[in-house]
Enzyme design. Sequence first.
Site, PDB file in Angstrom:
ATOM      1  N   HIS A 252       0.790  -1.137  -0.098  1.00 44.71           N
ATOM      2  CA  HIS A 252      -0.043   0.009   0.068  1.00 44.71           C
ATOM      3  C   HIS A 252       0.901   1.263  -0.174  1.00 44.71           C
ATOM      4  CE1 HIS A 252      -2.801  -2.977   1.597  1.00 44.71           C
ATOM      5  NE2 HIS A 252      -3.933  -2.300   1.068  1.00 44.71           N
ATOM      6  N   ASP A 324      -4.819  -6.889  -7.521  1.00 48.49           N
ATOM      7  CA  ASP A 324      -4.639  -6.166  -6.125  1.00 48.49           C
ATOM      8  C   ASP A 324      -5.144  -4.900  -6.389  1.00 48.49           C
ATOM      9  OD1 ASP A 324      -4.910  -5.832  -3.628  1.00 48.49           O
ATOM     10  OD2 ASP A 324      -3.034  -6.563  -2.927  1.00 48.49           O
TER      11      ASP A 324
END
Length: 611
Positions: A252, A324
Amino acid sequence: MAGRWRGEPPSISIPPRVPVRSLPPVLLLVFLGTWASALASTPAGPPPAPPPSPSAPVDLDRVEALLSHLSLEDRIGQVMMVGFRGTVLDEEVESLVRGRRVGGVCLFKHNIHSARQVARLNDGLRRLLADHIPPFVALDQEGGNVVRVSDQVVRLPGNMALGATRSTELAYAAGRAQGEDLRRLGFNMNLAPVLDVNLNPHNPVIGIRSYGDSVSLVSEMGRAFARGQQEAGLVTVAKHFPGHGSTSTDSHEVLPVMRETREEVLTQMEPFRAVLQEGLDGLMTAHVAIPGLTGDSVPATLSPQVLEGLLRRDLGFDGLVLTDELEMEAIVQRYGVGRAAVLAMKAGADMVLVPWRPEKKTEVYEALLDAAHEGELPPERLEQAVRRILIAKLRRGLFEAPPLLEERLAAPPPPGNDEVAHLIARASVTLLRTKEGALPLSREARIAVITAEPSLGEALATRAPRVTQLTVPAYPSPSRRAALRRQARKAALQADVVVVGVINARQLELVTAAAATGRPVAVVSMGLPYLTEQVVEARAVLAVYSYQPAATDAAAAALFGEIGTPGRLPVNLRELHFGHGLELTGRKQAAATPGLSSSPASPSSSQEAGR
């Protein structure tokens, strides 16, 4: 069929298989009895539509007919999995879902405030595309610390708790129960299970989301869970291929790099291979660089060597591949979202996940459309991706109308499903260490509970009349820490025994503060078990690997000797090794000494480690 082998697998060195335990006979009887009584007590009425068989053949002529009627713009929409803000449908959501004719929608916690609300939301999303290709309606309900919907569904303790049980029966039951509950609420896809092997104790993003640090344990548990969830009729997308468990950074925020050799990477990939053999619906990619495998720093999500080479050609996987989130910094910093979507599709991904900012969805749509017009994204690659999407939707019955919403909401969830969480929690309780006479606790003792998870104190208070609770923030600000230490000391001084619930490292200093008073301290680890080696002051240490209510209730039951401690460590610690766990059956009768057992546990029930 998705996920079947074609040809020979790559050469992978597999460690010795970890024995998994059959469900103990008593628990198995309880489990079967619960399900039987649930079926017997189900009120009469229209039965829910049966889930499609996991191996149901797909009418390929129908796939081609559907595909032939899709325009280029429709095909671009199909390869997009999007998200949105809010809990209701509005013009912006309708413009996104119906306007782009997207292939899927992924919901997160901010979209969900109750089971009934999200069931209506999901029904509305399906109606938006009633005259088109039905969308995947997805979420990532992993259990443990990743739970998006909390009521009217089983709240599983999580993967590491399952790993501690060593029971593939419970893993299957977990997948099956969760799949049934989510399907009832209108979901048709779940982005779970996590198949990463947690080899790095300092991994910031996987941790207790993994079944453990054993390749064979993760393989066995993941295979059973995925089979159960798919047999409940839910499209199952395992993650994060080819593995995120050995990394030390969070994708992230920055691109993680796996430094292992090719052989080590292939070994970590074994759980994915094992689950693919069962006919897995889909895989989610990892934003990790694997120079030992690819020779470069391209993330796996964008790497043809990983997706087309390793996954498609070597492993023979022909199921759905979903990226993702492309808005993660690991991708954005280097490529930008639109360019990354094109590269991912060219590399072999079938859907791109773009859940957050509205302008990024537009960027991705336009980038893919331009790449298709210009020939950079070949028509046969786009067609192949959409074909896989349609096959997955047909296999799991997305084109069939579900039972009416009000009928589904009127029918309560099967009571046996909720019991699965309690069976897992009780089978996972692991006694890591204890001093003689430390357990079970006395019900007459004054017990101070210091915890960041209120349900631990509540579970103890229902069992003993003199429990006081100090609830602390899980992540206190630096300015509050000194005051919390003083409060912990004060609570300990007013008690005979102290129970400290540990979720993360912020609670360790509260263990020290309580123990400094001289009061005996028992620690319940509800997060990563690696932290337990730092609570040297504690007289007893239990690990339950979760702060879900079923886990905290199991911890309380074990502290009072109502249940044993059958769990086994699913990871290696510095001094305690994989498989460690002490037996403590305890006694229901209160001990004579306040807070402590007056007699040592028998040799057969207290100090046997490592079954």
